[in-house]
Design an enzyme around this catalytic site. Sequence first.
Site, mmCIF file in Angstrom:
data_model
loop_
_atom_site.group_PDB
_atom_site.id
_atom_site.type_symbol
_atom_site.label_atom_id
_atom_site.label_comp_id
_atom_site.label_asym_id
_atom_site.label_seq_id
_atom_site.Cartn_x
_atom_site.Cartn_y
_atom_site.Cartn_z
ATOM 1 N N ASN A 1 109.206 8.708 127.890
ATOM 2 C CA ASN A 1 109.577 7.558 128.709
ATOM 3 C C ASN A 1 108.668 6.393 128.302
ATOM 4 O O ASN A 1 107.501 6.374 128.660
ATOM 5 C CB ASN A 1 109.388 7.923 130.192
ATOM 6 C CG ASN A 1 109.618 6.748 131.120
ATOM 7 O OD1 ASN A 1 110.091 5.691 130.692
ATOM 8 N ND2 ASN A 1 109.291 6.943 132.386
ATOM 9 N N TRP A 2 109.236 5.474 127.541
ATOM 10 C CA TRP A 2 108.412 4.376 127.011
ATOM 11 C C TRP A 2 108.120 3.312 128.066
ATOM 12 O O TRP A 2 107.346 2.400 127.828
ATOM 13 C CB TRP A 2 109.096 3.734 125.790
ATOM 14 C CG TRP A 2 109.255 4.648 124.598
ATOM 15 C CD1 TRP A 2 108.955 5.991 124.535
ATOM 16 C CD2 TRP A 2 109.747 4.294 123.305
ATOM 17 N NE1 TRP A 2 109.239 6.493 123.284
ATOM 18 C CE2 TRP A 2 109.735 5.465 122.504
ATOM 19 C CE3 TRP A 2 110.224 3.113 122.741
ATOM 20 C CZ2 TRP A 2 110.159 5.481 121.177
ATOM 21 C CZ3 TRP A 2 110.651 3.119 121.416
ATOM 22 C CH2 TRP A 2 110.617 4.288 120.639
ATOM 23 N N LYS A 3 108.795 3.395 129.208
ATOM 24 C CA LYS A 3 108.617 2.420 130.300
ATOM 25 C C LYS A 3 108.774 0.989 129.766
ATOM 26 O O LYS A 3 109.541 0.764 128.831
ATOM 27 C CB LYS A 3 107.279 2.655 130.988
ATOM 28 C CG LYS A 3 107.126 4.107 131.463
ATOM 29 C CD LYS A 3 105.972 4.338 132.395
ATOM 30 C CE LYS A 3 105.916 5.800 132.781
ATOM 31 N NZ LYS A 3 104.845 6.107 133.716
ATOM 32 N N HIS B 1 112.913 7.547 138.851
ATOM 33 C CA HIS B 1 111.485 7.639 138.510
ATOM 34 C C HIS B 1 110.660 7.084 139.669
ATOM 35 O O HIS B 1 111.073 6.128 140.329
ATOM 36 C CB HIS B 1 111.210 6.857 137.220
ATOM 37 C CG HIS B 1 109.837 7.088 136.706
ATOM 38 N ND1 HIS B 1 108.741 6.419 137.210
ATOM 39 C CD2 HIS B 1 109.358 7.942 135.770
ATOM 40 C CE1 HIS B 1 107.647 6.845 136.583
ATOM 41 N NE2 HIS B 1 108.002 7.770 135.712
ATOM 42 N N GLU C 1 108.244 5.163 139.788
ATOM 43 C CA GLU C 1 107.966 3.722 139.720
ATOM 44 C C GLU C 1 109.154 2.917 140.244
ATOM 45 O O GLU C 1 108.975 1.861 140.845
ATOM 46 C CB GLU C 1 107.606 3.322 138.275
ATOM 47 C CG GLU C 1 106.194 3.777 137.930
ATOM 48 C CD GLU C 1 105.992 4.155 136.472
ATOM 49 O OE1 GLU C 1 106.793 3.761 135.617
ATOM 50 O OE2 GLU C 1 105.005 4.872 136.198
ATOM 51 N N GLU D 1 107.456 15.221 139.039
ATOM 52 C CA GLU D 1 106.371 14.330 138.661
ATOM 53 C C GLU D 1 105.546 13.971 139.893
ATOM 54 O O GLU D 1 105.918 13.042 140.643
ATOM 55 C CB GLU D 1 106.934 13.038 138.056
ATOM 56 C CG GLU D 1 107.740 13.262 136.801
ATOM 57 C CD GLU D 1 107.714 12.020 135.913
ATOM 58 O OE1 GLU D 1 107.228 12.139 134.790
ATOM 59 O OE2 GLU D 1 108.149 10.953 136.366
ATOM 60 N N GLY E 1 100.130 8.531 134.936
ATOM 61 C CA GLY E 1 99.301 7.454 134.378
ATOM 62 C C GLY E 1 97.848 7.491 134.810
ATOM 63 O O GLY E 1 97.100 6.548 134.586
ATOM 64 N N SER F 1 100.646 12.636 133.194
ATOM 65 C CA SER F 1 99.478 12.807 132.325
ATOM 66 C C SER F 1 99.581 14.006 131.382
ATOM 67 O O SER F 1 98.591 14.706 131.141
ATOM 68 C CB SER F 1 98.189 12.877 133.164
ATOM 69 O OG SER F 1 97.998 11.664 133.871
ATOM 70 N N GLY G 1 104.914 9.912 129.578
ATOM 71 C CA GLY G 1 104.815 8.449 129.595
ATOM 72 C C GLY G 1 103.850 7.972 128.532
ATOM 73 O O GLY G 1 104.197 7.856 127.350
ATOM 74 N N GLY G 2 102.598 7.742 128.929
ATOM 75 C CA GLY G 2 101.589 7.155 128.034
ATOM 76 C C GLY G 2 101.507 7.813 126.663
ATOM 77 O O GLY G 2 101.448 7.115 125.636
#
Length: 252
Positions: free
Chosen positions: A9-11, A95, A97, A167, A173, A213, A234-235
């Site tokens: 997930n590149w966000k 998600h 977010e 999640e 993150g 993470s 993600g990251g």
Amino acid sequence: MRKVIIAGNWKMNKTLSESIELANLIKRSLYDMTEIEVVICPPYTSLSDVSEIVRDSAVKLGAQDVHWEKEGAFTGEVSCSMLKSVGCEYVIIGHSERRQFFGETNETVNKKAKAALAAGLRPIVCVGEKLGEREEGKTFDVVKDHVENSLAGLSKDEMLRVVIAYEPVWAIGTGVNATKEQAEEVHAYIRRLLKKKYDDSTARLVRIQYGGSVKPDNISQLIGQEDVDGALVGGASLKADSFIDIVKGCLK
Ligand code: PGA
């Protein structure tokens, strides 16, 4: 058997040229990775170009959100058929977010999941508790609420095409991943919910990813759990090396 699925997930990261560079690096390494399903989810602006890059490779394309309406006066929104037209197979829905910052609710997640399924997309539906909810002992209640209401009214066949991403919000993150025991406990619980709602075989076939993470150095512990079928990353999906290492870390 459930095939392991790793989704990046590149966000809201990567311009078009950065996306092209990252997608090319990922494809170069994973074009023939058939043991594990690999999905990358760039921002909308890069979908079309990344689609051309991963075409004819094992790497699949996903989007990060979608609207439930087919078309019309919904400024800023993107429809399922638009995603299909640029080669998306998957779409992340609900998600945390989006739930936290953009007013996403179980009801809108449910509408989006149904629209995605009707259009032939595979939804990755996210669920998970916040730190305060975990500390108050409400993890299972929150997860139950998310699973039951976000996925309300899906037939067995539809459910089999959904991927659930557990999640925990406190792990996203933050660098603090859920332990393998914490992840397994909730994944097994989700599978029990599916068994109650559908049946044993459906519950055993639906894939449940862990997200929060995930890194090359913790993936093998997490993926070693019986009910953990992959990861939403993600990251660590923003750099080719770490994403590729996570995928390869799932090979038994
Ligand atoms: P993270 O994000 O890997 O950066 O924690 C996971 C996610 O939000 O899907």
